[in-house]
Design an enzyme around this catalytic site. Structure first.
Site, mmCIF file in Angstrom:
data_model
loop_
_atom_site.group_PDB
_atom_site.id
_atom_site.type_symbol
_atom_site.label_atom_id
_atom_site.label_comp_id
_atom_site.label_asym_id
_atom_site.label_seq_id
_atom_site.Cartn_x
_atom_site.Cartn_y
_atom_site.Cartn_z
ATOM 1 N N GLU A 42 10.145 4.083 1.343
ATOM 2 C CA GLU A 42 9.114 3.294 0.666
ATOM 3 C C GLU A 42 7.924 3.130 1.589
ATOM 4 O O GLU A 42 8.032 2.539 2.665
ATOM 5 C CB GLU A 42 9.675 1.914 0.296
ATOM 6 C CG GLU A 42 8.614 1.001 -0.303
ATOM 7 C CD GLU A 42 9.108 -0.432 -0.490
ATOM 8 O OE1 GLU A 42 10.281 -0.630 -0.844
ATOM 9 O OE2 GLU A 42 8.303 -1.357 -0.254
ATOM 10 N N ARG A 46 0.245 -1.598 2.722
ATOM 11 C CA ARG A 46 -0.198 -2.678 3.606
ATOM 12 C C ARG A 46 -1.097 -2.168 4.710
ATOM 13 O O ARG A 46 -1.420 -2.904 5.636
ATOM 14 C CB ARG A 46 1.010 -3.348 4.253
ATOM 15 C CG ARG A 46 1.852 -4.067 3.255
ATOM 16 C CD ARG A 46 2.913 -4.863 3.947
ATOM 17 N NE ARG A 46 4.025 -5.019 3.056
ATOM 18 C CZ ARG A 46 5.247 -5.344 3.416
ATOM 19 N NH1 ARG A 46 5.515 -5.544 4.692
ATOM 20 N NH2 ARG A 46 6.190 -5.464 2.540
ATOM 21 N N LYS A 130 13.598 -6.003 -7.726
ATOM 22 C CA LYS A 130 13.684 -6.179 -6.280
ATOM 23 C C LYS A 130 13.884 -7.679 -6.031
ATOM 24 O O LYS A 130 13.092 -8.485 -6.537
ATOM 25 C CB LYS A 130 12.369 -5.677 -5.686
ATOM 26 C CG LYS A 130 12.072 -6.065 -4.272
ATOM 27 C CD LYS A 130 10.905 -5.229 -3.781
ATOM 28 C CE LYS A 130 10.246 -5.873 -2.566
ATOM 29 N NZ LYS A 130 9.661 -4.864 -1.677
#
Ligand code: 3PG
Length: 215
Positions: A42, A46, A130
């Site tokens: 993943e 960011r 999630k």
């Protein structure tokens, strides 16, 4: 029902969560993870380099299954797919992001941290979510509590998941995978320490193998 993420994982149970600051690190990092047993990774949005990093992995690392994490907006949702992401996830959902997700058929794991959030996402078709931030939201005890009233939602917990608690999470029947940055934390990526990242990846893959599901 929104398309699920689990069919893309080929039974893989552990997903390294990555913050890639330098796009030149993306290919060796992705290759290191794939070669050491973690083909699903993943890349979080960011860092400014995230989209370039996703493209580099998509174009240069055979066998990588790329998730795009920390998606907060509709624009990011669209860019993540164009960049080569196989699936996406978010730490939570805003009303606008949820509206965009409902119109999309891209496999996606929306983040939830409470029963009300889980139920709201379930109601609009998300049978995989999630759990974030997993430890802060109650961790394994929370998952056990959810399993009573909510039987048809499976989770990928992330947030302070590590080699120390990975097995406890994976043991839960309502957990289909776990994710975390402990395998390739930013400081090891910055140092280009592929040896240590490879060691951590093999260790994590070994834990995951014990819980691997048949595909
Ligand atoms: C995520 O985006 O899934 C989390 O930030 C990962 O959490 P961790 O850094 O505590 O592993």
């Amino acid at each position: 029902m929104h398309p699920k993420v689990s069919p893309l994982l080929s039974g893989t149970k552990v997903i390294p969560v990555l913050v890639i600051e330098n796009p030149d690190d993306a290919q060796p990092l992705g290759q290191c993870l794939v070669d050491n047993g973690l083909p699903v990774l993943e890349v979080t949005l960011r860092s400014d380099a995230a989209f370039k990093a996703i493209e580099n992995i998509a174009n240069k690392v055979d066998g990588a299954i790329i998730g795009v994490g920390s998606i907060l907006t509709e624009m990011q949702l669209n860019s993540a797919q164009s960049a080569g992401g196989w699936f996406g996830d978010s730490p939570g959902v805003s009303e606008r992001l949820l509206r965009a997700l409902e119109l999309s058929d891209w496999p996606f794991l929306p983040g939830a941290g409470s029963l009300s959030e889980i139920l709201a996402l379930r109601e609009v078709g998300f049978s995989e979510q999630k759990l974030f931030p997993a430890e802060v939201s109650g961790g394994v005890s929370m998952l056990k509590s959810i399993a009573g009233p909510v039987k048809d939602v499976a989770f990928c917990p992330t947030g302070d998941v590590s080699s120390a608690n990975a097995s406890e999470y994976l043991k839960q029947p309502n957990v289909f995978a776990i994710g975390g940055s402990w395998i390739a934390p930013p400081e090891l990526i910055y140092a280009r320490d592929w040896t240590e990242i490879g060691r951590r990846a093999r260790e994590a893959a070994g834990i995951g193998m014990q819980w691997k599901t048949a595909v």
